[in-house]
Design an enzyme around this catalytic site. Structure first.
Site, PDB file in Angstrom:
ATOM      1  N   GLU A 252       8.957  -4.157   6.387  1.00  0.00           N
ATOM      2  CA  GLU A 252       8.199  -4.939   7.140  1.00  0.00           C
ATOM      3  C   GLU A 252       6.740  -4.746   6.808  1.00  0.00           C
ATOM      4  OE1 GLU A 252       9.054  -4.458  11.303  1.00  0.00           O
ATOM      5  OE2 GLU A 252      11.123  -5.037  10.889  1.00  0.00           O
ATOM      6  N   GLU A 388      -5.858  -8.565   4.503  1.00  0.00           N
ATOM      7  CA  GLU A 388      -5.488  -8.098   6.019  1.00  0.00           C
ATOM      8  C   GLU A 388      -6.496  -7.009   6.359  1.00  0.00           C
ATOM      9  OE1 GLU A 388      -1.631  -6.654   8.189  1.00  0.00           O
ATOM     10  OE2 GLU A 388      -2.269  -5.440   6.678  1.00  0.00           O
TER      11      GLU A 388
END
Ligand code: NAD
Ligand code: 6OD
Length: 484
Positions: A252, A388
């Site tokens: 993830e 990000e």
């Protein structure tokens, strides 16, 4: 002085090397963490291997399930200790950790304990060349020793999201918590011993990534699979380590998630939803929104309303009434986020609100505090919109058509999550089909049913965990074929 020791084969193991664990609220020292060396990691993996073939394998599924339920009770009995530990490590408001992190830490064991009792198996009756029959049936076996490498943003929640299914499926684990949040993984070791989980089933090794416990664990040849949550670039390094011995991974990873607001959306709910998806946990949620696209007729009104929300957050000590916004995880992470704040200004962004460090009273003035921040006016190719940030900030841009916003939303190497706000069911379904993400929330965000699949598309991950999907990684499927 608190000490966070390694938990190996049911015992607390010291190390000659320690590092400091600091509270991001005021930079005060929480305690010393014992950094596992290569030999400690080796001992942990070997203990996990012995338990895998020994005490853990000897339990019936029902007994394993009972133990998992006992872990749930054990966490709940020490709820306040877990809460205090998580809040000290992360600085997040009590109200958030008390409603999300700790209850989910317990629920992650319950949901997989319940699931494992009811896993169906496939069978096929096959015709054979001699006009006879054969019966095929599948057997699920544990994958083995699982290396669990965790991030710092939702420490107990994300760790148990992996340890829960791993143990339910009969695996044993060696956990490497983030160096920034060692506390709750350590505390869970006490619960494991208290409820009678056999030694070696759950092990914890502390340390950093490269040249430390993270690398030693992921390189260890007796680790049969690695599950990791963290940055995409770290995932690449772990994948290289896993390549040796062709070990499977479940990843993830990062995201740069779009929030899309159509003009027909319930305006107040959309503003509240985007405020939550952008600013919850001080923006340190992998599913969080950092790119907001708002349909042109409501753009100005939306920007003004989100600004009002951002400016209404109450910063302060986690336990103080009304506090709903904490610091970032560390001063080091704040440097990274402030780098993007500076870049946005340099690139000519309109700073709608925030953009810097808030004035906090002593002793919080030396904590990792940062302002909730909103920008408009940046070009889509700006690193602020493409990379990000993992902070409490978003850029808002207007859009006109559905086709345009789908193109904008999908134009990133990431594909973790999206949140879409509309009252038009047709638009909702079309967005669900068109957005290149693993998770698409409509008129909601981070609404989790733990039986559903969880994971990212593109560079946001490999594989899916959640409900029966966790079985893909945490078990091996064996086909048994019997000629009748
Ligand atoms: P990180 O990748 O820096 O670290 C995560 C863990 O990996 C830590 O325990 C670290 O010590 C370890 N590590 C670092 N380098 C390693 C190496 N070479 N070998 C082995 N282990 C190594 O991530 P972080 O800063 O802790 O967390 C923030 C990141 O996590 C963000 O990118 C965020 O999007 C991502 N994240 C993703 C999800 C998701 O579900 N997709 C959830 C939470 C966080
Ligand atoms: O809810 C979950 O199971 C999950 N994995 C959440 C991830 C949040 C990321 O920061």
């Amino acid at each position: 002085m608190n000490e966070f020791k390694n938990f190996i084969n049911g015992k607390w193991v010291s190390s000659s090397k320690t590092f400091e664990n600091r509270n991001p609220v005021d930079n005060s020292l929480i305690g010393l963490v014992h950094e596992a060396g290569r030999e400690d990691v080796d001992a942990a993996v070997k203990a996990a291997r012995a338990a895998l073939r020994g005490s853990w394998a000897q339990l019936k599924v029902e007994e394993r399930v009972d133990l998992l339920h006992a872990i749930v009770d054990g966490i709940n009995q020490r709820f306040d200790d877990f809460l205090a530990a998580e809040v000290a490590d992360t600085g997040k408001p009590h109200v958030l950790a008390g409603h999300l992190d700790i209850p989910r830490g317990a629920a992650n064991f319950k949901v997989f304990a319940d699931l494992i009792r009811n896993v169906p198996n496939e069978t096929f009756s096959t015709e054979t060349h001699d006009n006879g029959r054969a019966l095929n049936y599948a057997v699920r076996v544990p994958r083995g020793v699982i290396g669990v490498v965790c991030p710092w943003n939702l420490p107990l929640l994300l760790m148990t999201w992996k340890v829960g299914p791993a143990l339910a499926c009969g695996n044993t684990v060696v956990v490497k918590p983030s160096e920034d949040t060692p506390a709750t993984a350590t505390l869970l070791g006490e619960v494991m011993n208290k409820v009678g989980v056999p030694a070696g089933v759950y092990n914890v090794v502390h340390g950093f990534g490269p040249d430390s416990a993270g690398q030693f664990l992921t390189e260890h040849p007796l680790v049969d699979g690695i599950t990791f949550t963290g940055e995409t670039v770290t995932g690449e390094a772990i994948m290289k380590a896993a390549a040796k011995g062709v070990r499977p991974v479940s990843f993830e990873l990062g995201g740069k998630n779009p929030g899309i607001v159509f003009a027909d959306a319930d305006f107040d709910k959309a503003v509240a939803g985007i405020a939550r998806s952008t600013f919850e946990n001080t923006g340190q949620v992998c599913l969080g929104t950092e790119r907001v696209y708002v349909q042109r007729p409501i753009f100005e009104r939306f920007v003004a309303a989100l600004k009002q929300r951002a400016e209404a957050f109450k910063l302060g000590r986690p336990q103080d009434p009304g506090v709903n916004f904490g610091p970032l995880i560390s001063l080091q992470h704040r440097e990274k986020v402030l780098g993007y704040y500076k870049m946005a200004k340099a690139e000519g962004a309109v700073v709608v609100t925030g953009g810097g460090v808030p004035a906090m009273p002593e002793p919080m003035n030396v904590g990792a505090w940062i302002q909730p921040t909103i920008w408009t006016g940046l070009p889509e190719n700006s690193p602020v919109i493409r990379e990000e940030i993992f902070g409490p900030c978003c850029h808002i841009a207007p859009f006109d058509t559905e086709e345009e916003v789908i193109r904008l939303a999908n134009s990133t190497p990431y594909g973790l999550a999206a949140t879409v706000w509309t009252q038009d069911l047709g638009v909702a379904h079309r967005m669900g089909a068109a957005l290149d993400v693993g998770l698409c929330w409509i008129n909601s965000w981070f609404l989790r049913d733990l039986r559903t699949s969880f994971g990212g598309a593109k560079q946001s991950g490999i594989g899916r965990e959640g409900g029966v999907h966790s079985l893909e990684f945490y078990t091996e499927l064996r086909n048994v074929c019997i000629k009748l």
